[in-house]
Design an enzyme around this catalytic site. Structure first.
Site, PDB file in Angstrom:
ATOM      1  N   THR A 226       0.836  -1.190   0.000  1.00  0.00           N
ATOM      2  CA  THR A 226       0.000   0.000   0.000  1.00  0.00           C
ATOM      3  C   THR A 226       0.872   1.241   0.000  1.00  0.00           C
ATOM      4  O   THR A 226       2.074   1.195   0.266  1.00  0.00           O
ATOM      5  CB  THR A 226      -0.926   0.023   1.229  1.00  0.00           C
ATOM      6  OG1 THR A 226      -0.128   0.207   2.396  1.00  0.00           O
ATOM      7  CG2 THR A 226      -1.712  -1.268   1.352  1.00  0.00           C
TER       8      THR A 226
ATOM      9  N   SER B  15       1.034   3.415   2.140  1.00  0.00           N
ATOM     10  CA  SER B  15       1.500   3.756   3.486  1.00  0.00           C
ATOM     11  C   SER B  15       2.475   2.731   4.042  1.00  0.00           C
ATOM     12  O   SER B  15       2.894   2.835   5.190  1.00  0.00           O
ATOM     13  CB  SER B  15       0.300   3.851   4.441  1.00  0.00           C
ATOM     14  OG  SER B  15      -0.373   2.611   4.514  1.00  0.00           O
ATOM     15  N   CYS B  16       2.856   1.746   3.238  1.00  0.00           N
ATOM     16  CA  CYS B  16       3.654   0.639   3.750  1.00  0.00           C
ATOM     17  C   CYS B  16       5.003   0.570   3.055  1.00  0.00           C
ATOM     18  O   CYS B  16       5.087   0.717   1.849  1.00  0.00           O
ATOM     19  CB  CYS B  16       2.915  -0.681   3.560  1.00  0.00           C
ATOM     20  SG  CYS B  16       3.862  -2.106   4.112  1.00  0.00           S
ATOM     21  N   GLY B  17       6.054   0.330   3.846  1.00  0.00           N
ATOM     22  CA  GLY B  17       7.383   0.220   3.270  1.00  0.00           C
ATOM     23  C   GLY B  17       7.850  -1.207   3.096  1.00  0.00           C
ATOM     24  O   GLY B  17       8.511  -1.531   2.125  1.00  0.00           O
TER      25      GLY B  17
ATOM     26  N   CYS C  27       5.683  -4.079   3.696  1.00  0.00           N
ATOM     27  CA  CYS C  27       4.575  -5.019   3.631  1.00  0.00           C
ATOM     28  C   CYS C  27       4.848  -6.091   2.579  1.00  0.00           C
ATOM     29  O   CYS C  27       5.302  -5.788   1.478  1.00  0.00           O
ATOM     30  CB  CYS C  27       3.278  -4.308   3.270  1.00  0.00           C
ATOM     31  SG  CYS C  27       2.751  -3.068   4.460  1.00  0.00           S
TER      32      CYS C  27
END
Length: 283
Positions: A112, A114-116, A118
């Site tokens: 996503t 917002s995810c580094g 994931c």
């Protein structure tokens, strides 16, 4: 593919007022990253500077470290079900002798905005090892320069000014002590994206494609918080100083101390906190 999109909204106020008007939203679309024709990851991003985003992402993954590591970056590799070119696919062909990414690092779910990290397949794969010795960088950053960075970044945030819905990252070069220089440093690159990790990847991608790595004597300013992933991305690109307008996490500070990255938080223009390698900030 659009960086922004107009949308009709109804604005309601506490005093009972109602008004219909057009609003501008930040674009967000999936991007599939392929390496050698094989799908490696899918991330949500704001369209624009996609080749830079992919290059910077692969630097943070430990796949790339120089422009010569890339033979071709093809942003015309995808085809839709109707036979049209899919602008949401970039395929990277590595230069001869450059090792392809280890299968254990392939993302098994989409990432996503917002995810580094994931979808990373293992805990060990979360910590990548930089090819650059960030700890040895003797950069000295004037406090005034650091405090001025949030305002300089905000002034360059065109998409944020229209939407209020994107993050940004900026790269600043710091001149060597005693040499001819601009006291406030040179702003090299600014990028925006709905994902703060993507904004950083776009900046790093701009640098690697221009043959600028390692990014010695630079500061990375970000519009959000300083996370573990952003400290790691800075180290992978050879960036010695990471400054954020919000708080760092404990793991980010510990990683900064371990790798020799100066982590700055709560940089609001009038004061800031330095959490690691404090000697680089000159009052």
């Amino acid at each position: 593919m659009r960086i922004t999109k107009r949308w009709r909204v109804r604005r309601l106020s506490a005093d009972g007022g109602t008004r219909d008007r057009a609003d501008v939203l930040a674009g967000e679309e999936p991007l599939e990253i392929r390496v050698g024709g094989r799908s490696y990851a899918v991330t949500m991003r704001t369209p624009g500077h996609d080749v830079e985003l992919v290059a910077g992402f692969l630097v943070s993954e430990g796949v790339l470290a120089a422009a010569d590591d890339v033979l071709l970056m093809d942003d015309r590799a995808g085809v839709t079900a109707t036979g049209e070119r899919d602008r949401n696919v970039v395929d990277v062909r590595l230069a001869p002798g450059v090792a392809p990414p280890d299968a254990s690092r392939h993302r098994h779910v989409y990432t996503t905005s917002s995810c580094g990290v994931c979808g990373t397949a293992s805990i060990d794969a979360v910590r990548t090892v930089s090819r650059f010795d960030v700890a040895s960088d003797d950069v000295a950053v004037p406090l005034r320069t650091l405090l001025g960075l949030p305002a300089r970044l905000r002034a360059e945030q065109e998409v944020f000014g229209r939407t209020g819905g994107v993050h940004a990252a900026a790269l600043l070069s710091i001149p060597a002590q005693g040499g001819p220089h601009d006291d406030d440093g040179a702003l090299l690159c600014v990028r925006e994206d709905v994902g703060r990790h993507n904004a950083v990847d776009k900046v790093v991608g701009w640098a690697v494609l221009g043959g600028r790595l390692p990014l010695r004597r630079t500061v990375l300013q970000v519009s959000g918080r300083a996370s573990f992933e952003l400290v790691q991305k800075a180290a992978m690109a050879g960036i010695p100083v990471l400054s954020a307008v919000s708080a760092p996490s404990a793991l980010a500070v510990e990683l900064g101390e371990e790798l020799g990255v100066t982590v700055v938080g709560f940089n609001r223009g009038d004061a800031l906190n330095v959490y690691s390698r404090v000697e680089r900030v000159v009052p």
